[in-house]
Motif scaffolding. Structure first.
Motif, PDB file in Angstrom:
ATOM      1  N   ARG A  87      34.245  48.220  22.952  1.00 12.44           N
ATOM      2  CA  ARG A  87      35.320  47.223  22.987  1.00 12.44           C
ATOM      3  C   ARG A  87      34.737  45.842  23.214  1.00 12.44           C
ATOM      4  O   ARG A  87      33.745  45.680  23.928  1.00 12.44           O
ATOM      5  CB  ARG A  87      36.304  47.541  24.114  1.00 12.44           C
ATOM      6  CG  ARG A  87      37.049  48.821  23.910  1.00 12.44           C
ATOM      7  CD  ARG A  87      38.013  49.065  25.060  1.00 12.44           C
ATOM      8  NE  ARG A  87      38.526  50.407  24.970  1.00 12.44           N
ATOM      9  CZ  ARG A  87      38.631  51.230  25.993  1.00 12.44           C
ATOM     10  NH1 ARG A  87      38.287  50.852  27.207  1.00 12.44           N
ATOM     11  NH2 ARG A  87      39.104  52.442  25.820  1.00 12.44           N
ATOM     12  N   SER A  88      35.380  44.852  22.624  1.00 13.28           N
ATOM     13  CA  SER A  88      34.927  43.479  22.824  1.00 13.28           C
ATOM     14  C   SER A  88      35.166  43.065  24.273  1.00 13.28           C
ATOM     15  O   SER A  88      36.017  43.641  24.973  1.00 13.28           O
ATOM     16  CB  SER A  88      35.667  42.532  21.887  1.00 13.28           C
ATOM     17  OG  SER A  88      37.016  42.399  22.304  1.00 13.28           O
ATOM     18  N   ILE A  89      34.435  42.052  24.707  1.00 11.36           N
ATOM     19  CA  ILE A  89      34.628  41.550  26.066  1.00 11.36           C
ATOM     20  C   ILE A  89      36.042  41.010  26.218  1.00 11.36           C
ATOM     21  O   ILE A  89      36.686  41.221  27.247  1.00 11.36           O
ATOM     22  CB  ILE A  89      33.560  40.485  26.401  1.00 11.36           C
ATOM     23  CG1 ILE A  89      32.181  41.143  26.424  1.00 11.36           C
ATOM     24  CG2 ILE A  89      33.864  39.812  27.747  1.00 11.36           C
ATOM     25  CD1 ILE A  89      31.022  40.185  26.520  1.00 11.36           C
ATOM     26  N   GLY A  90      36.558  40.368  25.194  1.00  8.60           N
ATOM     27  CA  GLY A  90      37.932  39.866  25.235  1.00  8.60           C
ATOM     28  C   GLY A  90      38.945  40.988  25.423  1.00  8.60           C
ATOM     29  O   GLY A  90      39.902  40.854  26.190  1.00  8.60           O
ATOM     30  N   THR A  91      38.738  42.094  24.734  1.00  9.86           N
ATOM     31  CA  THR A  91      39.632  43.245  24.877  1.00  9.86           C
ATOM     32  C   THR A  91      39.541  43.826  26.282  1.00  9.86           C
ATOM     33  O   THR A  91      40.557  44.163  26.893  1.00  9.86           O
ATOM     34  CB  THR A  91      39.293  44.323  23.829  1.00  9.86           C
ATOM     35  OG1 THR A  91      39.478  43.762  22.528  1.00  9.86           O
ATOM     36  CG2 THR A  91      40.162  45.558  23.988  1.00  9.86           C
ATOM     37  N   ILE A  92      38.336  43.927  26.809  1.00  8.48           N
ATOM     38  CA  ILE A  92      38.155  44.431  28.169  1.00  8.48           C
ATOM     39  C   ILE A  92      38.850  43.509  29.161  1.00  8.48           C
ATOM     40  O   ILE A  92      39.535  43.969  30.080  1.00  8.48           O
ATOM     41  CB  ILE A  92      36.652  44.591  28.497  1.00  8.48           C
ATOM     42  CG1 ILE A  92      36.064  45.732  27.661  1.00  8.48           C
ATOM     43  CG2 ILE A  92      36.429  44.814  29.991  1.00  8.48           C
ATOM     44  CD1 ILE A  92      34.554  45.834  27.693  1.00  8.48           C
ATOM     45  N   MET A  93      38.701  42.218  28.964  1.00  9.82           N
ATOM     46  CA  MET A  93      39.385  41.258  29.834  1.00  9.82           C
ATOM     47  C   MET A  93      40.896  41.480  29.809  1.00  9.82           C
ATOM     48  O   MET A  93      41.539  41.500  30.864  1.00  9.82           O
ATOM     49  CB  MET A  93      39.089  39.817  29.395  1.00  9.82           C
ATOM     50  CG  MET A  93      37.739  39.308  29.779  1.00  9.82           C
ATOM     51  SD  MET A  93      37.440  37.630  29.146  1.00  9.82           S
ATOM     52  CE  MET A  93      38.932  36.787  29.575  1.00  9.82           C
ATOM     53  N   GLU A  94      41.443  41.640  28.631  1.00 10.74           N
ATOM     54  CA  GLU A  94      42.889  41.859  28.504  1.00 10.74           C
ATOM     55  C   GLU A  94      43.315  43.145  29.195  1.00 10.74           C
ATOM     56  O   GLU A  94      44.330  43.168  29.886  1.00 10.74           O
ATOM     57  CB  GLU A  94      43.285  41.906  27.029  1.00 10.74           C
ATOM     58  CG  GLU A  94      43.250  40.571  26.348  1.00 10.74           C
ATOM     59  CD  GLU A  94      43.544  40.665  24.859  1.00 10.74           C
ATOM     60  OE1 GLU A  94      43.968  41.751  24.386  1.00 10.74           O
ATOM     61  OE2 GLU A  94      43.336  39.661  24.174  1.00 10.74           O
ATOM     62  N   GLU A  95      42.536  44.201  29.014  1.00 14.29           N
ATOM     63  CA  GLU A  95      42.857  45.479  29.655  1.00 14.29           C
ATOM     64  C   GLU A  95      42.859  45.364  31.169  1.00 14.29           C
ATOM     65  O   GLU A  95      43.607  46.067  31.851  1.00 14.29           O
ATOM     66  CB  GLU A  95      41.864  46.557  29.217  1.00 14.29           C
ATOM     67  CG  GLU A  95      42.041  46.981  27.778  1.00 14.29           C
ATOM     68  CD  GLU A  95      41.018  48.011  27.338  1.00 14.29           C
ATOM     69  OE1 GLU A  95      40.326  48.604  28.186  1.00 14.29           O
ATOM     70  OE2 GLU A  95      40.915  48.220  26.115  1.00 14.29           O
ATOM     71  N   PHE A  97      42.948  39.869  32.711  1.00 12.44           N
ATOM     72  CA  PHE A  97      42.380  38.532  32.830  1.00 12.44           C
ATOM     73  C   PHE A  97      42.780  37.730  31.608  1.00 12.44           C
ATOM     74  O   PHE A  97      42.746  38.236  30.490  1.00 12.44           O
ATOM     75  CB  PHE A  97      40.848  38.579  32.896  1.00 12.44           C
ATOM     76  CG  PHE A  97      40.306  38.971  34.224  1.00 12.44           C
ATOM     77  CD1 PHE A  97      40.021  38.019  35.187  1.00 12.44           C
ATOM     78  CD2 PHE A  97      40.078  40.304  34.525  1.00 12.44           C
ATOM     79  CE1 PHE A  97      39.524  38.377  36.417  1.00 12.44           C
ATOM     80  CE2 PHE A  97      39.580  40.679  35.756  1.00 12.44           C
ATOM     81  CZ  PHE A  97      39.297  39.719  36.711  1.00 12.44           C
ATOM     82  N   SER A  98      43.128  36.481  31.811  1.00 14.28           N
ATOM     83  CA  SER A  98      43.433  35.604  30.684  1.00 14.28           C
ATOM     84  C   SER A  98      42.477  34.410  30.642  1.00 14.28           C
ATOM     85  O   SER A  98      42.489  33.642  29.698  1.00 14.28           O
ATOM     86  CB  SER A  98      44.876  35.101  30.770  1.00 14.28           C
ATOM     87  OG  SER A  98      45.077  34.406  31.980  1.00 14.28           O
ATOM     88  N   ASN A  99      41.638  34.275  31.648  1.00 15.07           N
ATOM     89  CA  ASN A  99      40.744  33.131  31.756  1.00 15.07           C
ATOM     90  C   ASN A  99      39.291  33.618  31.715  1.00 15.07           C
ATOM     91  O   ASN A  99      38.829  34.306  32.626  1.00 15.07           O
ATOM     92  CB  ASN A  99      41.038  32.401  33.079  1.00 15.07           C
ATOM     93  CG  ASN A  99      40.208  31.168  33.268  1.00 15.07           C
ATOM     94  OD1 ASN A  99      38.992  31.220  33.257  1.00 15.07           O
ATOM     95  ND2 ASN A  99      40.886  30.052  33.463  1.00 15.07           N
TER      96      ASN A  99
END
Length: 66
Positions: free
Chosen positions: A24-32, A35-37
Motif C-alpha cells: 500500500r502507498s504511504i498515503g493509503t496507510i495514512m488514510e487508514e 491521518f490527513s497531514n
C-alpha cells in the motif's frame, strides 16, 4: 508516558507493520490510520523510528533481500 504518546506509539507500530507487510502507498496507510497531514504523520514516524516512512520501507525491503 502520556495517553497521546501511547496512542501515537501504537499507531506508528501499525504504520511500520503496514509499510513492511503490504505494498500500500504511504498515503493509503495514512488514510487508514486517520491521518490527513503528511507533516504530522512524518514527524511522529521519525520520532518513533528515526527515519521517514519511505526510508523505513526501503530499509526493511533491503533486509528481507539478504
Amino acid at each position: 508516558m502520556s495517553l497521546f504518546d501511547y496512542g501515537s506509539e501504537i499507531t506508528m507500530r501499525e504504520a511500520a507493520k503496514l509499510l513492511t507487510e503490504t505494498n500500500r502507498s504511504i498515503g493509503t496507510i495514512m488514510e487508514e490510520l486517520h491521518f490527513s497531514n503528511w507533516g504530522h504523520f512524518n514527524k511522529l514516524f521519525v520520532k518513533q523510528y528515526g527515519m521517514l516512512p519511505s526510508a523505513y520501507r526501503m530499509q526493511a525491503a533491503n533486509r528481507n533481500r539478504h
